[in-house]
Design a protein around this motif. Sequence first.
Motif, mmCIF file in Angstrom:
data_model
loop_
_atom_site.group_PDB
_atom_site.id
_atom_site.type_symbol
_atom_site.label_atom_id
_atom_site.label_comp_id
_atom_site.label_asym_id
_atom_site.label_seq_id
_atom_site.Cartn_x
_atom_site.Cartn_y
_atom_site.Cartn_z
ATOM 1 N N SER A 106 26.318 -40.147 10.542
ATOM 2 C CA SER A 106 26.184 -38.902 10.365
ATOM 3 C C SER A 106 24.673 -38.403 10.893
ATOM 4 N N PHE A 107 24.850 -37.115 11.413
ATOM 5 C CA PHE A 107 23.480 -36.595 11.970
ATOM 6 C C PHE A 107 23.321 -35.237 11.301
ATOM 7 N N LYS A 108 21.932 -34.808 10.996
ATOM 8 C CA LYS A 108 21.716 -33.778 9.860
ATOM 9 C C LYS A 108 20.495 -33.101 10.767
ATOM 10 N N SER A 109 20.341 -31.695 10.783
ATOM 11 C CA SER A 109 19.204 -31.132 11.121
ATOM 12 C C SER A 109 19.209 -29.913 10.208
ATOM 13 N N SER A 110 17.909 -29.291 9.812
ATOM 14 C CA SER A 110 17.761 -28.231 9.095
ATOM 15 C C SER A 110 16.527 -27.496 9.282
ATOM 16 N N PHE A 111 16.621 -26.071 9.156
ATOM 17 C CA PHE A 111 15.316 -25.446 9.333
ATOM 18 C C PHE A 111 15.089 -24.282 8.213
ATOM 19 N N GLY A 112 14.374 -24.337 7.535
ATOM 20 C CA GLY A 112 14.280 -23.295 6.622
ATOM 21 C C GLY A 112 13.088 -23.125 5.722
ATOM 22 N N TYR A 113 13.100 -22.379 4.535
ATOM 23 C CA TYR A 113 11.972 -22.093 3.810
ATOM 24 C C TYR A 113 12.082 -22.574 2.248
ATOM 25 N N GLN A 114 10.718 -22.976 1.972
ATOM 26 C CA GLN A 114 10.766 -23.188 0.268
ATOM 27 C C GLN A 114 9.773 -22.301 -0.329
ATOM 28 N N SER A 143 6.291 -29.858 7.883
ATOM 29 C CA SER A 143 6.423 -28.882 6.821
ATOM 30 C C SER A 143 5.110 -28.227 7.257
ATOM 31 N N TRP A 144 5.182 -26.684 7.518
ATOM 32 C CA TRP A 144 4.072 -25.968 7.605
ATOM 33 C C TRP A 144 4.082 -25.029 6.471
ATOM 34 N N PRO A 145 2.496 -25.137 5.857
ATOM 35 C CA PRO A 145 1.956 -24.219 4.874
ATOM 36 C C PRO A 145 2.132 -22.954 5.018
ATOM 37 N N ARG A 146 3.408 -22.193 5.563
ATOM 38 C CA ARG A 146 3.288 -20.630 5.828
ATOM 39 C C ARG A 146 4.749 -20.591 6.085
ATOM 40 N N LEU A 147 5.193 -19.180 6.221
ATOM 41 C CA LEU A 147 6.416 -19.102 6.513
ATOM 42 C C LEU A 147 6.485 -18.285 7.987
ATOM 43 N N ILE A 148 7.164 -19.267 8.722
ATOM 44 C CA ILE A 148 7.314 -19.102 10.227
ATOM 45 C C ILE A 148 8.427 -18.074 10.616
ATOM 46 N N ILE A 164 1.896 -22.128 -2.372
ATOM 47 C CA ILE A 164 1.914 -22.117 -0.803
ATOM 48 C C ILE A 164 3.480 -21.916 -0.434
ATOM 49 N N PRO A 165 4.044 -20.940 0.248
ATOM 50 C CA PRO A 165 5.262 -20.926 0.849
ATOM 51 C C PRO A 165 5.049 -22.111 1.994
ATOM 52 N N LYS A 166 6.339 -22.638 2.083
ATOM 53 C CA LYS A 166 6.570 -23.531 3.220
ATOM 54 C C LYS A 166 7.622 -23.395 4.216
ATOM 55 N N THR A 167 7.537 -23.706 5.525
ATOM 56 C CA THR A 167 8.369 -23.913 6.373
ATOM 57 C C THR A 167 8.838 -25.239 6.845
ATOM 58 N N VAL A 168 10.342 -25.632 6.765
ATOM 59 C CA VAL A 168 10.381 -27.003 6.910
ATOM 60 C C VAL A 168 11.338 -27.175 8.046
ATOM 61 N N ALA A 169 11.215 -28.241 8.748
ATOM 62 C CA ALA A 169 12.225 -28.667 9.668
ATOM 63 C C ALA A 169 12.465 -30.082 9.684
ATOM 64 N N LYS A 170 13.919 -30.413 9.417
ATOM 65 C CA LYS A 170 14.109 -31.901 9.397
ATOM 66 C C LYS A 170 15.296 -32.329 10.526
ATOM 67 N N LEU A 171 15.038 -33.640 10.650
ATOM 68 C CA LEU A 171 16.059 -34.383 11.617
ATOM 69 C C LEU A 171 16.223 -35.729 10.988
ATOM 70 N N SER A 172 17.672 -36.007 11.103
ATOM 71 C CA SER A 172 18.020 -37.139 10.307
ATOM 72 C C SER A 172 19.075 -37.858 10.840
ATOM 73 N N PHE A 173 19.334 -39.342 10.736
ATOM 74 C CA PHE A 173 20.201 -39.878 11.180
ATOM 75 C C PHE A 173 20.791 -40.840 9.922
ATOM 76 N N HIS A 199 12.894 -21.088 -4.807
ATOM 77 C CA HIS A 199 13.736 -20.713 -3.679
ATOM 78 C C HIS A 199 13.779 -21.834 -2.722
ATOM 79 N N GLN A 200 14.857 -21.973 -2.048
ATOM 80 C CA GLN A 200 15.090 -23.024 -0.818
ATOM 81 C C GLN A 200 16.043 -22.318 -0.208
ATOM 82 N N LEU A 201 15.676 -21.705 1.207
ATOM 83 C CA LEU A 201 16.718 -21.152 1.807
ATOM 84 C C LEU A 201 16.601 -21.855 3.385
ATOM 85 N N ASN A 202 17.626 -22.560 3.804
ATOM 86 C CA ASN A 202 17.657 -23.122 5.157
ATOM 87 C C ASN A 202 18.536 -22.046 6.097
#
Length: 763
Positions: free
Chosen positions: A457-465, A418-423, A435-444, A474-477
């Motif tokens: 199941s495999f899941k990945s996401s990249f988005g903003y909170q 999680s980055w404390p900014r919007l990338i 603080i807005p955040k950019t979040v990247a996740k990878l899970s199994f 707001h939460q936008l992936n």
Amino acid sequence: MKINQFLLLLVAALIFSACSNTKYLAEGELLYTGANVKVKGDSLSSKSTAYFEENLEGLVRPRSNSSILGLRPKLWFYNIAGEPKKDKGFKYWLKNKMGEPPVLFSQVDMDYNTKLIQNYIENKGFFNARTSADSSASGKKATSTYTVQLGARYIIDSVRFPNDSIPLTIDIKATEPNSLLKTGNPYDLEVIKTERDRIDAKLKEVGYFYFNPDFLLAQVDSTAGNHQVDIKMKVKDETPILAQRTFTIGNIYVYPDYSINKDTLAEDSSAAIYYKDLTILDPENKFKPSVFDRSLLFKKGELYNRTDHNKSLNRLVNLGTFKFVKNQFKPSDSIDGALDAYYYLTPLAKKSIRLELTGKTNSANYLGTDVTLSWRNRNALRGAELLTISASAGYEAQYSSNNSGFNIYRFGGEASLSWPRLITPFNLESSSAFIPKTVAKLSFDFQSRSQLYALESFKSSFGYQWKDNIRKEHQLNISEITYVRPFNVTDLYKDQIIQNPSLGRVIEEQLIFGPTYKYTYTNTMETAKTNTIFYQGSADLSGNIVGLVTGANAKEGEQKEVIGVPFSQYIKLENDFRHYLKLGPGKELASRIIVGAGIPYGNSTQLPFIKQFFVGGTNSIRAFRARTIGPGSYNFEVDDNAFLPDQSGDLKLELNSEFRADLFSIVEGALFVDAGNIWLLNEDEQKPGAAFSGDFLSELAVGTGVGLRFDLQFLILRTDLAFPIRVPYFEKGNRWVLDQVDFGNSQWRRDNLVFNLAIGYPF
């Protein structure tokens, strides 16, 4: 003895016991049963009179013992416990935790209460009011009565703000259009105090750092006319010079490695880093200077304002990197009329490891536990980024359904950054306190359902909170990819698929990708409000652009694949609205409505199973087993020992209402009614009655029941006992079954009573 007779006997025993509380009183003692306040006068409407009586009764002290329907169970527990011989054990717990000591009439100071009431009513503008007190006794019980003769209420005739050429009074005068003091309104001391706070808040926004409400004086002249007052706002003569001038922002100093055990200011300033308007003393170079430039909203040379002051502190706290955050403003030695700002930040440990053991329940009536081991780095790239790597394992068993025995075992892992900014490609700035955040996740995740199948199941996401404020989130992936692969499907499950082909969808290979968006609004943190709400709306899109580009059309046999797997294409929308109404101390009416719709198209003829809607269970319609309702009026009958399939749908409507009331100590009671169902968007020959139609209201399942909630501080343990009063899969015209309720019939209880054990409130 029948249950109905037992309940009647229990109620009678409680009434008798509550009435016998006075027998424990010593000779000459009277049990105080409360105060009545009677407000008399022609100047108020009956509604206003009731309002004043209620508020004045709330002022009177002491309060009588708490009661429910005229009974005093807490006092009864206190009395029957007797005198415990030691400070522990059942008697001690019953007396001191469940019970409360008697409130005696001798404890009531009626003169004090009279003065309290008189002061309150005068502060509301009834300067000529008179208050008297009396008491009455019946047996060993006594009450107090306070009578208030109001007289005329004084009205504001005029309001004057200071009107001269001094900068401070000019700025005070500028706030006059929004004044809370209005000509024609009743005089109210609380409104005057609030007005002083309002003016102070406005002045803080235009640089008056050292001003405070006590420097304002409201001069009230009650000789203006017939029950009228003139109010003149003025600045007190003794107001300090510093409070009368505005300040700009001077130098800004940041100490990101501050320790409360030493004087950081004494460090060598030659190690300082100068970045834009900031002077950062970070000798070990732990943080990138841009972290603080993005967090602090003040700019050098700007006029001080309280909003940026508070937002900057909140943003530093929300970085999640610092244990303590404090700041200080001092008149600058180098810049006239400026305040130097100092920020002292004490970091949390950069790296930490955590082990969690969690008990959980879900809407499918599964009860289980999870163990999670997680490692965190709170400053992974020197920009206050949060890197989390976790591994978890869990076990779940369904304890009250046909699916008991088909337990779930799972393990998995997740990495998130999680980055404390919007990338983004664009330079987006936020002035929010969060603080807005950019979040990247990878899970199994690996899940095995004993005797049936296993899923990977495999899941990945990249988005903003981001948050607009404390109420709106707001939460936008912009990208969310899920891939599910089945294996180890047993013959037992394959046989079940033959009986119910829809079960085959659970073990389909699935590929879901696309954006998701979730919006949340809540003001439930405002505990003083009578009405509070929670709303969450979400949109889930999958395969839209790819389906359009490839010309996918599953209905016409043109189903397309990505990496050898047919991808899902749909639009899914869901709305969850909740309303909380406070009905008095410890009493609340909570209501919820959920409306959801999933529309498959293009490359899909139906939603993927993991995206479909379900109802029934501990957090849904509690009178029905988990996921057994619907779709529509469809009913899939199975033997008692057979596997019960989860019923799913494309559309969902659910309504819930629950009355909650504190009973005693840690126990809260509840009465509830739940209703709802799911439907398919299209007809399915294998599920007659499952499609949505104009007759959907007649297909709503309805259940009701009672429950207890135990507040154990670290969690709320919930038990609910529910039964159906409307069954959607019964023949139309015979779906209401309220007339069949028979608690004394053991067969009816076995067939209809559903016990739910859960953690937390259902909504």
